[in-house]
Every structure is written in C-alpha cells, then in structure tokens.
Scaffold this motif. Structure first.
Motif, short mmCIF file in Angstrom:
data_model
loop_
_atom_site.label_atom_id
_atom_site.label_comp_id
_atom_site.label_asym_id
_atom_site.label_seq_id
_atom_site.Cartn_x
_atom_site.Cartn_y
_atom_site.Cartn_z
N HIS A 7 -12.09 -3.08 -13.39
CA HIS A 7 -12.19 -4.02 -14.48
C HIS A 7 -13.42 -4.92 -14.37
CE1 HIS A 7 -7.91 -2.86 -14.83
NE2 HIS A 7 -8.10 -3.10 -16.10
N ILE A 8 -14.27 -4.68 -13.39
CA ILE A 8 -15.49 -5.47 -13.24
C ILE A 8 -16.59 -4.81 -14.06
CG2 ILE A 8 -17.23 -6.31 -11.64
CD1 ILE A 8 -15.07 -6.35 -9.49
N HIS A 9 -17.13 -5.54 -15.03
CA HIS A 9 -18.16 -5.00 -15.91
C HIS A 9 -19.42 -5.84 -15.82
CE1 HIS A 9 -15.15 -2.35 -17.64
NE2 HIS A 9 -14.36 -3.40 -17.82
N CYS A 10 -20.52 -5.28 -16.32
CA CYS A 10 -21.81 -5.97 -16.24
C CYS A 10 -21.75 -7.37 -16.85
CB CYS A 10 -22.88 -5.15 -16.95
SG CYS A 10 -23.34 -3.63 -16.08
N GLN A 11 -21.07 -7.48 -18.01
CA GLN A 11 -21.10 -8.75 -18.72
C GLN A 11 -20.34 -9.87 -18.01
OE1 GLN A 11 -20.14 -5.74 -19.87
NE2 GLN A 11 -18.73 -5.94 -21.59
N ASN A 12 -19.43 -9.53 -17.09
CA ASN A 12 -18.74 -10.59 -16.36
C ASN A 12 -19.04 -10.56 -14.86
OD1 ASN A 12 -17.09 -8.48 -15.38
ND2 ASN A 12 -15.60 -8.78 -17.03
N CYS A 13 -20.13 -9.90 -14.49
CA CYS A 13 -20.54 -9.87 -13.09
C CYS A 13 -21.43 -11.07 -12.81
CB CYS A 13 -21.31 -8.58 -12.78
SG CYS A 13 -21.94 -8.51 -11.09
N PRO A 21 -28.71 -5.74 -15.86
CA PRO A 21 -28.33 -6.28 -17.17
C PRO A 21 -29.17 -7.47 -17.64
CG PRO A 21 -26.40 -5.99 -15.78
CD PRO A 21 -27.59 -5.86 -14.90
N TYR A 22 -30.05 -8.00 -16.81
CA TYR A 22 -30.80 -9.21 -17.17
C TYR A 22 -31.51 -9.04 -18.51
CZ TYR A 22 -34.21 -13.00 -16.79
OH TYR A 22 -34.98 -14.11 -17.02
N GLN A 23 -31.26 -9.98 -19.42
CA GLN A 23 -31.87 -10.06 -20.76
C GLN A 23 -31.41 -8.95 -21.70
OE1 GLN A 23 -36.17 -10.49 -20.27
NE2 GLN A 23 -35.96 -12.71 -20.19
N LEU A 24 -30.38 -8.20 -21.33
CA LEU A 24 -29.82 -7.23 -22.27
C LEU A 24 -28.86 -7.95 -23.22
CD1 LEU A 24 -28.89 -4.11 -20.08
CD2 LEU A 24 -30.98 -4.52 -21.40
N ASP A 25 -28.84 -7.51 -24.49
CA ASP A 25 -27.86 -8.07 -25.41
C ASP A 25 -26.50 -7.41 -25.16
OD1 ASP A 25 -28.03 -5.53 -26.54
OD2 ASP A 25 -29.26 -6.19 -28.23
N GLN A 26 -25.50 -7.82 -25.92
CA GLN A 26 -24.14 -7.33 -25.67
C GLN A 26 -24.07 -5.81 -25.82
OE1 GLN A 26 -21.53 -9.37 -24.67
NE2 GLN A 26 -20.59 -7.39 -24.20
N GLU A 27 -24.73 -5.27 -26.84
CA GLU A 27 -24.72 -3.82 -27.03
C GLU A 27 -25.39 -3.12 -25.86
OE1 GLU A 27 -26.40 -0.37 -30.10
OE2 GLU A 27 -26.77 -2.50 -30.51
N GLY A 28 -26.50 -3.69 -25.39
CA GLY A 28 -27.20 -3.09 -24.26
C GLY A 28 -26.35 -3.09 -23.01
N MET A 29 -25.66 -4.21 -22.77
CA MET A 29 -24.78 -4.28 -21.60
C MET A 29 -23.66 -3.25 -21.70
SD MET A 29 -24.19 -8.15 -20.32
CE MET A 29 -25.53 -9.19 -19.74
N LYS A 131 -38.15 -2.85 -19.10
CA LYS A 131 -38.87 -4.03 -18.61
C LYS A 131 -38.22 -4.60 -17.36
CE LYS A 131 -40.53 -8.57 -20.11
NZ LYS A 131 -40.57 -9.55 -21.25
N GLN A 132 -36.89 -4.63 -17.34
CA GLN A 132 -36.19 -5.15 -16.17
C GLN A 132 -36.37 -4.23 -14.96
OE1 GLN A 132 -35.19 -7.75 -15.13
NE2 GLN A 132 -33.41 -7.60 -13.79
N MET A 133 -36.36 -2.92 -15.19
CA MET A 133 -36.62 -1.98 -14.10
C MET A 133 -38.00 -2.23 -13.50
SD MET A 133 -34.40 0.46 -13.15
CE MET A 133 -35.39 1.91 -12.77
N MET A 134 -38.99 -2.43 -14.35
CA MET A 134 -40.34 -2.70 -13.88
C MET A 134 -40.40 -4.01 -13.11
SD MET A 134 -42.23 -0.13 -14.81
CE MET A 134 -43.92 -0.72 -14.80
N ARG A 135 -39.68 -5.01 -13.59
CA ARG A 135 -39.66 -6.31 -12.92
C ARG A 135 -39.05 -6.19 -11.53
NH1 ARG A 135 -36.81 -10.99 -11.96
NH2 ARG A 135 -34.84 -10.00 -12.50
N LEU A 136 -37.95 -5.45 -11.43
CA LEU A 136 -37.28 -5.29 -10.14
C LEU A 136 -38.14 -4.50 -9.16
CD1 LEU A 136 -33.65 -4.54 -11.39
CD2 LEU A 136 -34.44 -6.63 -10.26
N MET A 137 -38.81 -3.45 -9.65
CA MET A 137 -39.69 -2.67 -8.77
C MET A 137 -40.89 -3.50 -8.33
SD MET A 137 -39.60 1.26 -10.20
CE MET A 137 -39.79 0.90 -11.94
#
Length: 234
Positions: A7-13, A21-29, A131-137
């Motif tokens: 029951h642990i999901h990106c939006q409540n992690c 999930p950083y900067q993703l909207d609800q649909e993206g999450m 963009k987030q993948m690039m930021r993390l790398m």
C-alpha cells in the motif's frame, strides 16, 4: 509485511522529493507507480546486486541503507558509495547494461524495484521524468568527482570531517536530524571509502570529540559544533 508494503505508493512516500517522482503531477505519479514493484526486505549483509549481473531494475531506497563496492582481481574491496533513503541504486549499469559494482545492505532495508525497460518507455513519454533522471545522474556524477577531490587534496582529518558534514547534509535533506544520527557503516567501511585505516578513523574521531566538536557513543554521532566541523572539512 507484504500486505503493508503493497500500500506504499509514490504519492505518499516521504522520500518522493528526492527520488523519481520529484515534480511529477498526479497523473505522472500514477503512471510511475504502475511500473514500480516492491522488493522484499533486505537484511544486514544481504547482497542486492552483483557486479556483472545484467541490468533489470533500478532500485529506490525507501528505508535503511546500503553500500556499493567493487572487488579487484586480488579480492580487495573498494567502497564507492553509501546509499540512503531516496537514493537510486544501479546507475552504474546504464552504460553497458550490466552492474559494475556490488550493493549490500548495511541494515534492514526496504526498496522499490523500477524495471528498466518500463522506465525507458516512460522517460520517452514524460519529459519531467526524463529531467529528474538527468538530475539524479548529474548529482551522482558530481558526488563521485567530489569524492575524488576529497581523497586527492585533503588531509585525513579533512576527509573525515567532510564525510560527516556530507552525511549531515544528506540526513537534513531527508527531514532527519542533521546533528544527531547513527552510522550504519562500520569504521572499517568509512576508512575504506576515504582511503584511511581504521586506526586513523578512530584517532580522528577521538580527537574531534576531545575538542568538543562532536560526541561519539558507539555508532551514534552528535555534532556539537556544526560550524567548526565545516571549517575542518575545508
């Protein structure tokens, strides 16, 4: 345990702001959440990935910690990173499609598995995720270069002070105390990572404690003079 973790999901992690999930909207999450799988808990010393294994997943650390290391032809281990909640494990495998290092749990650790094939498809469709993948790398590359600078240009005391300051900053970014934290890695691990002996690590910790900069009780570190510790790191 399986029912709870499912029951642990990106939006409540609590680590979402540091992870994919950083900067993703609800649909993206929601789309990202559909491809993520919950990995069974790792226990201390369990190996997550082996060097040479094919890349199938990136792993997001939800809780706990791991170390990544290489082993040379003579069987000598070299620690190259410590992973905390919110970190992704497996970036080293992206270039050649296989892991270049081992990753081992330092304590009980919970992870999310991100299938690389599904992630590749989402990255193409979702610019914010790309963009987030690039930021993390980019962050991982910077950390590696920073470590090289620390090893090449700083004294033993500066290396250890810099290590503690960096840990402090990483804990703060995770909403945890930046002045009181537990070291999940051993002094031997820290020495290996910094290119120092266990005896040197112990001697410097004792000296810093004697000067009133930190207080160390077993694995618990309390930073008493944060500004002074930062000065010693440079």
């Amino acid at each position: 345990m399986a029912n709870l973790t499912s029951h642990i999901h990106c939006q409540n992690c609590s680590m979402a702001a540091l992870c994919l999930p950083y900067q993703l909207d609800q649909e993206g999450m929601n789309r990202l959440d559909t491809i993520i799988q919950r990995h069974k808990p790792l226990h201390k010393r369990d190996v997550l990935v082996n060097a040479g294994a094919p890349l199938k997943y990136l792993y997001a650390v939800r809780s706990g910690s791991l170390k990544s290391y290489t082993i040379d032809d003579n069987g000598v281990e070299q620690i190259i990173d410590f992973h905390l909640p919110g970190d992704l494990v497996g970036f080293d495998a992206l270039a050649e499609g296989q892991h270049r290092s081992y990753s081992q749990a330092l304590e009980t650790t919970m992870l999310c598995e991100v299938p690389i094939v599904s992630l590749d498809e989402l990255v193409i469709e979702m610019p914010s995720l790309r963009k987030q993948m690039m930021r993390l790398m980019s962050s991982e590359i910077f950390s590696s270069k920073q470590l090289l600078g620390t090893l090449n240009n700083r004294s033993a005391q500066q290396r250890l002070a810099h290590f503690l300051v960096t840990l402090s900053d990483r804990f703060k970014a995770r909403g945890l105390s930046s002045i009181s934290f537990r070291l999940t890695m051993t002094r031997a691990d820290i020495g290996n990572y910094l290119g120092l002996s266990v005896e040197t690590i112990s001697r410097i910790l004792s000296a810093l404690q004697g000067e009133g900069v930190i207080d160390v009780q077993n694995k618990l570190v309390n930073i008493i003079e944060p500004a002074r510790l930062r000065e010693l790191a440079h």
